[in-house]
Design a protein around this motif. Structure first.
Motif, mmCIF file in Angstrom:
data_model
loop_
_atom_site.group_PDB
_atom_site.id
_atom_site.type_symbol
_atom_site.label_atom_id
_atom_site.label_comp_id
_atom_site.label_asym_id
_atom_site.label_seq_id
_atom_site.Cartn_x
_atom_site.Cartn_y
_atom_site.Cartn_z
ATOM 1 N N PRO A 118 0.822 -1.210 0.000
ATOM 2 C CA PRO A 118 0.000 0.000 0.000
ATOM 3 C C PRO A 118 0.856 1.260 0.000
ATOM 4 O O PRO A 118 1.988 1.256 0.501
ATOM 5 C CB PRO A 118 -0.804 -0.115 1.298
ATOM 6 N N PRO A 119 0.338 2.344 -0.562
ATOM 7 C CA PRO A 119 1.092 3.592 -0.602
ATOM 8 C C PRO A 119 1.151 4.243 0.777
ATOM 9 O O PRO A 119 0.300 4.004 1.635
ATOM 10 C CB PRO A 119 0.286 4.459 -1.582
ATOM 11 N N SER A 120 2.158 5.064 0.982
ATOM 12 C CA SER A 120 2.280 5.818 2.231
ATOM 13 C C SER A 120 1.614 7.173 2.076
ATOM 14 O O SER A 120 1.455 7.684 0.972
ATOM 15 C CB SER A 120 3.751 6.000 2.604
ATOM 16 N N ALA A 121 1.215 7.759 3.190
ATOM 17 C CA ALA A 121 0.553 9.070 3.168
ATOM 18 C C ALA A 121 1.564 10.159 2.832
ATOM 19 O O ALA A 121 2.738 10.063 3.201
ATOM 20 C CB ALA A 121 -0.097 9.340 4.517
ATOM 21 N N PRO A 122 1.158 11.206 2.116
ATOM 22 C CA PRO A 122 2.081 12.293 1.772
ATOM 23 C C PRO A 122 2.487 13.105 3.001
ATOM 24 O O PRO A 122 1.752 13.181 3.988
ATOM 25 C CB PRO A 122 1.263 13.143 0.789
ATOM 26 N N LYS A 123 3.652 13.723 2.927
ATOM 27 C CA LYS A 123 4.146 14.572 4.013
ATOM 28 C C LYS A 123 3.269 15.817 4.176
ATOM 29 O O LYS A 123 2.581 16.222 3.242
ATOM 30 C CB LYS A 123 5.582 15.020 3.724
ATOM 31 N N ARG A 124 3.350 16.419 5.354
ATOM 32 C CA ARG A 124 2.561 17.625 5.621
ATOM 33 C C ARG A 124 2.931 18.747 4.662
ATOM 34 O O ARG A 124 2.056 19.436 4.137
ATOM 35 C CB ARG A 124 2.776 18.087 7.057
ATOM 36 N N GLU A 125 4.238 18.941 4.410
ATOM 37 C CA GLU A 125 4.647 20.025 3.516
ATOM 38 C C GLU A 125 4.204 19.763 2.075
ATOM 39 O O GLU A 125 3.967 20.711 1.314
ATOM 40 C CB GLU A 125 6.153 20.249 3.569
ATOM 41 N N TRP A 126 4.092 18.500 1.698
ATOM 42 C CA TRP A 126 3.580 18.178 0.366
ATOM 43 C C TRP A 126 2.101 18.557 0.260
ATOM 44 O O TRP A 126 1.658 19.089 -0.753
ATOM 45 C CB TRP A 126 3.755 16.695 0.070
ATOM 46 N N ARG A 127 1.363 18.276 1.314
ATOM 47 C CA ARG A 127 -0.053 18.633 1.323
ATOM 48 C C ARG A 127 -0.230 20.149 1.234
ATOM 49 O O ARG A 127 -1.093 20.646 0.503
ATOM 50 C CB ARG A 127 -0.724 18.113 2.592
ATOM 51 N N GLU A 128 0.560 20.872 1.988
ATOM 52 C CA GLU A 128 0.477 22.331 1.950
ATOM 53 C C GLU A 128 0.811 22.857 0.557
ATOM 54 O O GLU A 128 0.173 23.800 0.068
ATOM 55 C CB GLU A 128 1.414 22.927 2.999
ATOM 56 N N MET A 129 1.802 22.252 -0.060
ATOM 57 C CA MET A 129 2.158 22.670 -1.415
ATOM 58 C C MET A 129 1.030 22.377 -2.392
ATOM 59 O O MET A 129 0.695 23.212 -3.253
ATOM 60 C CB MET A 129 3.440 21.962 -1.863
#
Length: 243
Positions: A118-129
């Motif tokens: 399964p894929p991993s969740a994106p980083k917080r800074e990626w989400r903000e971007m």
């Protein structure tokens, strides 16, 4: 049901892809909290703008230009996947027995691999971007498509949209209502019209401006990190520059 065509038409490809990603995450969490076994229904057409692209690549998150739908968020497959195959690709994928079995093999293997890895969740800074990229690209996309009266005239002159609407080849009218704008136009003739011109405006409009704004703010390192380590973002970039 995850609707790729209409969301892309309303907000542009970047904003729509991110909104669908976050929405799927929220639906998964609601299902988990409620003890419900959820199956998402992906509405896949033939062209990239309508959810098309190689099935296995799309499900398994492999970052290629043709991978679409966008790589699925964690927890959205879990051994089950439902899709609709639109009319223009039914024969291509199921027209012959051997091809049909091959298509089913691709779906089955991709779903199994997604469960095992399964894929991993994106980083917080990626989400903000992505929040920033989606907002900027959506604003520019809508400023052209929905807020400029001259755009409608250009669309009708530059594409065969009117001719497509008169062809008796669809199960539904080209527009949901009589309108001079693109608001009531269904997503299928919208995408098909641009495809005939090879301009593919819905795929890229607004994305370049959003990336330029992020780079001007000194976020190039974050974009490079996302491209190298997040298949969802890499698919967006490859698809936008190669169509």
């Amino acid at each position: 049901m995850i609707g790729y065509s209409d969301s892309g038409k309303d907000a542009g490809r970047m904003a729509a892809a991110w909104a669908l990603f976050e929405t799927q995450e929220k639906i998964v969490q609601i299902a988990v909290d409620s003890g419900v076994r959820m199956v998402l229904f992906h509405g896949r057409g033939g062209t990239v703008g309508r959810g098309g692209g190689p099935t296995h690549m799309a499900i398994r998150r492999r970052a290629t230009a043709a991978a679409w739908p966008p790589p699925c968020p964690p927890g959205t497959i879990n051994g089950r996947l439902r899709v609709t195959i639109q009319g223009e690709t039914i024969e291509q994928q199921f027209g012959e027995k051997e091809v049909a079995f091959r298509t089913l093999d691709l779906y089955t293997s991709a779903v199994l691999e997604a469960g095992l890895d399964p894929p991993s969740a994106p980083k917080r800074e990626w989400r903000e971007m992505m929040d920033s990229l989606g907002r900027v690209s959506c604003e520019l996309y809508r400023s052209y498509v929905f807020q400029r009266p001259e755009f409608v005239e250009y669309f009708n002159l530059a594409t065969p949209a009117q001719e497509l609407g008169r062809l008796n080849i669809g199960s539904r009218p080209a527009s949901r209502k009589v309108t001079k704008g693109v608001e009531g136009l269904r997503a299928i003739p919208w995408v098909f019209a641009w495809t005939q011109t090879r301009l593919n405006l819905p795929v890229w409009l607004g994305i370049g401006d959003a990336l330029s704004a992020a780079i001007d703010e000194g976020k190039l390192d974050t974009l490079q990190d996302m491209y190298d380590n997040w298949p969802f973002f890499k698919v967006r970039m490859l698809g936008s520059v190669t169509v």
